[in-house]
Write a protein that holds these residues in place. Structure first.
Motif, PDB file in Angstrom:
ATOM      1  N   SER A  63      -3.012   0.576   5.332  1.00  0.00           N
ATOM      2  CA  SER A  63      -3.770   0.837   6.564  1.00  0.00           C
ATOM      3  C   SER A  63      -4.820  -0.241   6.833  1.00  0.00           C
ATOM      4  O   SER A  63      -5.444  -0.236   7.896  1.00  0.00           O
ATOM      5  CB  SER A  63      -4.441   2.213   6.484  1.00  0.00           C
ATOM      6  OG  SER A  63      -5.274   2.285   5.345  1.00  0.00           O
ATOM      7  N   GLN A  92       8.141  -1.490  11.764  1.00  0.00           N
ATOM      8  CA  GLN A  92       9.319  -0.848  11.172  1.00  0.00           C
ATOM      9  C   GLN A  92       8.902  -0.232   9.853  1.00  0.00           C
ATOM     10  O   GLN A  92       7.929  -0.654   9.227  1.00  0.00           O
ATOM     11  CB  GLN A  92      10.384  -1.892  10.834  1.00  0.00           C
ATOM     12  CG  GLN A  92      11.045  -2.542  12.008  1.00  0.00           C
ATOM     13  CD  GLN A  92      12.380  -1.898  12.297  1.00  0.00           C
ATOM     14  OE1 GLN A  92      12.592  -0.742  11.914  1.00  0.00           O
ATOM     15  NE2 GLN A  92      13.268  -2.605  12.955  1.00  0.00           N
ATOM     16  N   LYS A  93       9.716   0.700   9.403  1.00  0.00           N
ATOM     17  CA  LYS A  93       9.507   1.226   8.061  1.00  0.00           C
ATOM     18  C   LYS A  93       9.775   0.124   7.029  1.00  0.00           C
ATOM     19  O   LYS A  93      10.645  -0.734   7.239  1.00  0.00           O
ATOM     20  CB  LYS A  93      10.464   2.383   7.798  1.00  0.00           C
ATOM     21  CG  LYS A  93      10.128   3.626   8.573  1.00  0.00           C
ATOM     22  CD  LYS A  93      11.107   4.716   8.202  1.00  0.00           C
ATOM     23  CE  LYS A  93      10.645   6.026   8.808  1.00  0.00           C
ATOM     24  NZ  LYS A  93      11.478   7.144   8.405  1.00  0.00           N
ATOM     25  N   ALA A  94       9.099   0.231   5.917  1.00  0.00           N
ATOM     26  CA  ALA A  94       9.255  -0.770   4.860  1.00  0.00           C
ATOM     27  C   ALA A  94      10.703  -0.901   4.405  1.00  0.00           C
ATOM     28  O   ALA A  94      11.200  -2.012   4.179  1.00  0.00           O
ATOM     29  CB  ALA A  94       8.357  -0.410   3.676  1.00  0.00           C
ATOM     30  N   ALA A 114       5.975   5.751   0.563  1.00  0.00           N
ATOM     31  CA  ALA A 114       6.127   6.987   1.349  1.00  0.00           C
ATOM     32  C   ALA A 114       7.585   7.420   1.378  1.00  0.00           C
ATOM     33  O   ALA A 114       7.902   8.608   1.259  1.00  0.00           O
ATOM     34  CB  ALA A 114       5.593   6.774   2.764  1.00  0.00           C
ATOM     35  N   ASN A 128      -1.071   0.446  -4.955  1.00  0.00           N
ATOM     36  CA  ASN A 128      -0.480   1.710  -5.401  1.00  0.00           C
ATOM     37  C   ASN A 128      -0.644   1.882  -6.897  1.00  0.00           C
ATOM     38  O   ASN A 128      -0.581   0.916  -7.660  1.00  0.00           O
ATOM     39  CB  ASN A 128       1.007   1.763  -5.034  1.00  0.00           C
ATOM     40  CG  ASN A 128       1.202   1.694  -3.531  1.00  0.00           C
ATOM     41  OD1 ASN A 128       0.269   1.958  -2.774  1.00  0.00           O
ATOM     42  ND2 ASN A 128       2.403   1.334  -3.105  1.00  0.00           N
ATOM     43  N   ARG A 172      -4.093   8.353   3.894  1.00  0.00           N
ATOM     44  CA  ARG A 172      -4.685   8.664   5.190  1.00  0.00           C
ATOM     45  C   ARG A 172      -3.684   9.210   6.187  1.00  0.00           C
ATOM     46  O   ARG A 172      -4.050   9.780   7.187  1.00  0.00           O
ATOM     47  CB  ARG A 172      -5.394   7.421   5.745  1.00  0.00           C
ATOM     48  CG  ARG A 172      -6.615   7.137   4.941  1.00  0.00           C
ATOM     49  CD  ARG A 172      -7.216   5.766   5.131  1.00  0.00           C
ATOM     50  NE  ARG A 172      -8.224   5.578   4.091  1.00  0.00           N
ATOM     51  CZ  ARG A 172      -7.954   5.217   2.842  1.00  0.00           C
ATOM     52  NH1 ARG A 172      -6.722   4.930   2.485  1.00  0.00           N
ATOM     53  NH2 ARG A 172      -8.901   5.116   1.941  1.00  0.00           N
ATOM     54  N   GLY A 173      -2.414   9.038   5.910  1.00  0.00           N
ATOM     55  CA  GLY A 173      -1.398   9.540   6.815  1.00  0.00           C
ATOM     56  C   GLY A 173      -1.259  11.056   6.726  1.00  0.00           C
ATOM     57  O   GLY A 173      -1.033  11.732   7.728  1.00  0.00           O
ATOM     58  N   GLY A 231       0.842  -1.194   0.000  1.00  0.00           N
ATOM     59  CA  GLY A 231       0.000   0.000   0.000  1.00  0.00           C
ATOM     60  C   GLY A 231       0.876   1.242   0.000  1.00  0.00           C
ATOM     61  O   GLY A 231       2.118   1.149  -0.128  1.00  0.00           O
ATOM     62  N   ALA A 232       0.251   2.360   0.204  1.00  0.00           N
ATOM     63  CA  ALA A 232       0.931   3.652   0.045  1.00  0.00           C
ATOM     64  C   ALA A 232       2.175   3.776   0.928  1.00  0.00           C
ATOM     65  O   ALA A 232       3.109   4.504   0.575  1.00  0.00           O
ATOM     66  CB  ALA A 232      -0.044   4.782   0.355  1.00  0.00           C
ATOM     67  N   PHE A 259       2.994   1.516  12.280  1.00  0.00           N
ATOM     68  CA  PHE A 259       1.865   1.779  13.180  1.00  0.00           C
ATOM     69  C   PHE A 259       0.862   0.629  13.112  1.00  0.00           C
ATOM     70  O   PHE A 259       0.716  -0.012  12.073  1.00  0.00           O
ATOM     71  CB  PHE A 259       1.158   3.080  12.790  1.00  0.00           C
ATOM     72  CG  PHE A 259       2.070   4.268  12.847  1.00  0.00           C
ATOM     73  CD1 PHE A 259       2.430   4.836  14.059  1.00  0.00           C
ATOM     74  CD2 PHE A 259       2.602   4.789  11.676  1.00  0.00           C
ATOM     75  CE1 PHE A 259       3.299   5.917  14.111  1.00  0.00           C
ATOM     76  CE2 PHE A 259       3.472   5.869  11.714  1.00  0.00           C
ATOM     77  CZ  PHE A 259       3.827   6.434  12.940  1.00  0.00           C
TER      78      PHE A 259
HETATM   79  N1  APR Z   1       6.748   1.878   5.791  1.00  0.00           N
HETATM   80  C1  APR Z   1       5.661   1.077   5.951  1.00  0.00           C
HETATM   81  N2  APR Z   1       4.421   1.566   6.193  1.00  0.00           N
HETATM   82  C2  APR Z   1       4.278   2.898   6.270  1.00  0.00           C
HETATM   83  C3  APR Z   1       5.354   3.790   6.102  1.00  0.00           C
HETATM   84  C4  APR Z   1       6.646   3.229   5.852  1.00  0.00           C
HETATM   85  N3  APR Z   1       7.739   3.995   5.695  1.00  0.00           N
HETATM   86  N4  APR Z   1       4.884   5.060   6.208  1.00  0.00           N
HETATM   87  C5  APR Z   1       3.559   4.958   6.438  1.00  0.00           C
HETATM   88  N5  APR Z   1       3.184   3.656   6.492  1.00  0.00           N
HETATM   89  C6  APR Z   1       1.847   3.101   6.691  1.00  0.00           C
HETATM   90  C7  APR Z   1       0.903   3.939   7.518  1.00  0.00           C
HETATM   91  O1  APR Z   1       1.062   3.645   8.899  1.00  0.00           O
HETATM   92  C8  APR Z   1      -0.457   3.483   7.002  1.00  0.00           C
HETATM   93  O2  APR Z   1      -0.962   2.396   7.756  1.00  0.00           O
HETATM   94  O3  APR Z   1       1.258   3.000   5.435  1.00  0.00           O
HETATM   95  C9  APR Z   1      -0.163   2.985   5.568  1.00  0.00           C
HETATM   96  C10 APR Z   1      -0.737   3.848   4.476  1.00  0.00           C
HETATM   97  O4  APR Z   1      -2.134   3.809   4.553  1.00  0.00           O
HETATM   98  P1  APR Z   1      -3.077   4.539   3.518  1.00  0.00           P
HETATM   99  O5  APR Z   1      -2.610   5.930   3.320  1.00  0.00           O
HETATM  100  O6  APR Z   1      -4.466   4.322   3.965  1.00  0.00           O
HETATM  101  O7  APR Z   1      -2.781   3.777   2.144  1.00  0.00           O
HETATM  102  P2  APR Z   1      -3.366   2.415   1.589  1.00  0.00           P
HETATM  103  O8  APR Z   1      -3.595   1.427   2.678  1.00  0.00           O
HETATM  104  O9  APR Z   1      -2.482   2.014   0.466  1.00  0.00           O
HETATM  105  O10 APR Z   1      -4.749   2.896   0.998  1.00  0.00           O
HETATM  106  C11 APR Z   1      -5.537   1.960   0.326  1.00  0.00           C
HETATM  107  O11 APR Z   1      -7.148   3.576  -0.384  1.00  0.00           O
HETATM  108  O12 APR Z   1      -7.230   5.774  -0.965  1.00  0.00           O
HETATM  109  C12 APR Z   1      -7.376   4.484  -1.436  1.00  0.00           C
HETATM  110  O13 APR Z   1      -7.131   3.503  -3.535  1.00  0.00           O
HETATM  111  C13 APR Z   1      -6.423   4.181  -2.522  1.00  0.00           C
HETATM  112  O14 APR Z   1      -4.935   2.332  -2.815  1.00  0.00           O
HETATM  113  C14 APR Z   1      -5.435   3.246  -1.874  1.00  0.00           C
HETATM  114  C15 APR Z   1      -6.275   2.566  -0.819  1.00  0.00           C
END
Ligand code: APR
Length: 237
Positions: free
Chosen positions: A177, A216-218, A13, A90, A21-22, A8-9, A202
């Motif tokens: 998330s 941990q971070k990815a 990052a 993503n 959402r972050g 995911g996102a 988180f």
């Molecule tokens: N390493 C790992 N995880 C991380 C890092 C990092 N460095 N930085 C942030 N995160 C985590 C956050 O704690 C959060 O739980 O990444 C997650 C990102 O969550 P979202 O922003 O909700 O992204 P995602 O889960 O990919 O969203 C799902 O929702 O908006 C739609 O279609 C869109 O594909 C997206 C979907």
């Protein structure tokens, strides 16, 4: 050993692409989730095009590059071949740029557009507007849209993803998330023998359901976990 990875996102990052959402940032006063809908596109196509044009430009900036987590997943694919599958939420192209080819982009791709009338999909690196002509049929007008799955639309390749979940021996969820379905439901499609690992700094609503959660971070955790998998698959032959 079949390995399924969901990203995911959060994995992007650290490559300079903000999560959904972050970030508390609004885009032109709108929550991104409110722009990414078929209703928004019908009501105000120019606004939705601008949103995706900004994002398409962002992922093509020189500073946006695959990070150590993307690279580790590319190495894991090289090691496992057909036993590896990467499902990403993503819409950036960082997994492909890192070298992964066994990638399912379940929410679409920013660098593609689709014709609403014919269903054709085109590679796309430029801005898109309502007036952008169809690449090979000038009679079709106002038909192009971002090749993105909006809220309320069905993600791509769900049967293949479900199959992969059922067959997986290891399932790794990275940087998501766990709030958007059906992606968040892939964990529950894995079988009881499958080892499930979450990588996220988180906690998420799904964290208690994983066998292991790595806070941990990815970029730190993914290279370690993927190396462990490669070591184990070598031992098991
Ligand atoms: N390493 C790992 N995880 C991380 C890092 C990092 N460095 N930085 C942030 N995160 C985590 C956050 O704690 C959060 O739980 O990444 C997650 C990102 O969550 P979202 O922003 O909700 O992204 P995602 O889960 O990919 O969203 C799902 O929702 O908006 C739609 O279609 C869109 O594909 C997206 C979907």
């Amino acid at each position: 050993m079949k390995v399924l990875v969901l990203t995911g996102a959060g994995i992007s990052a650290e490559s300079g692409i903000s999560t959904f959402r972050g970030s508390d940032g609004l885009w032109e006063g709108h929550k991104p989730q409110e722009v990414a809908t078929p209703e928004a596109f019908a009501d105000n196509p120019a606004l939705v095009h601008r949103f995706y044009n900004d994002r398409r430009r962002q992922i093509q900036q020189a500073t946006v590059r695959p990070n150590a987590a993307h690279q580790a997943l590319a190495l894991l694919e090289t090691a496992l071949g057909e036993d590896f599958l990467l499902v990403t939420q993503n819409v950036d192209n960082l997994h492909q740029r890192a070298g992964n080819s066994r990638v399912i982009a379940m929410h679409g791709e920013l660098l593609k557009v689709r014709c609403n009338e014919t269903g054709e999909i085109f590679d796309w690196h430029e801005d898109l507007t309502e007036g952008t002509p169809h690449p090979n049929n000038p009679l079709i007008q106002k038909s192009l849209r971002p090749h993105i799955v909006w809220f309320g639309e069905t993600p791509f390749y769900l049967p293949q993803i479900e199959d992969a979940a059922r067959q997986a021996d290891v399932f790794i969820s990275v940087g998501t998330s766990g709030t958007v379905y059906p992606a968040a439901g892939i964990l529950s499609q894995t079988q009881s023998h499958c080892r499930t690992i979450e990588i996220n700094p988180f906690p998420t609503p799904l964290s208690p359901k994983f066998d292991e959660t790595i806070r941990q971070k990815a970029s730190i955790a993914v290279p370690i976990v993927t190396q462990q998998i490669q070591d184990q698959s070598i031992i098991r032959g």
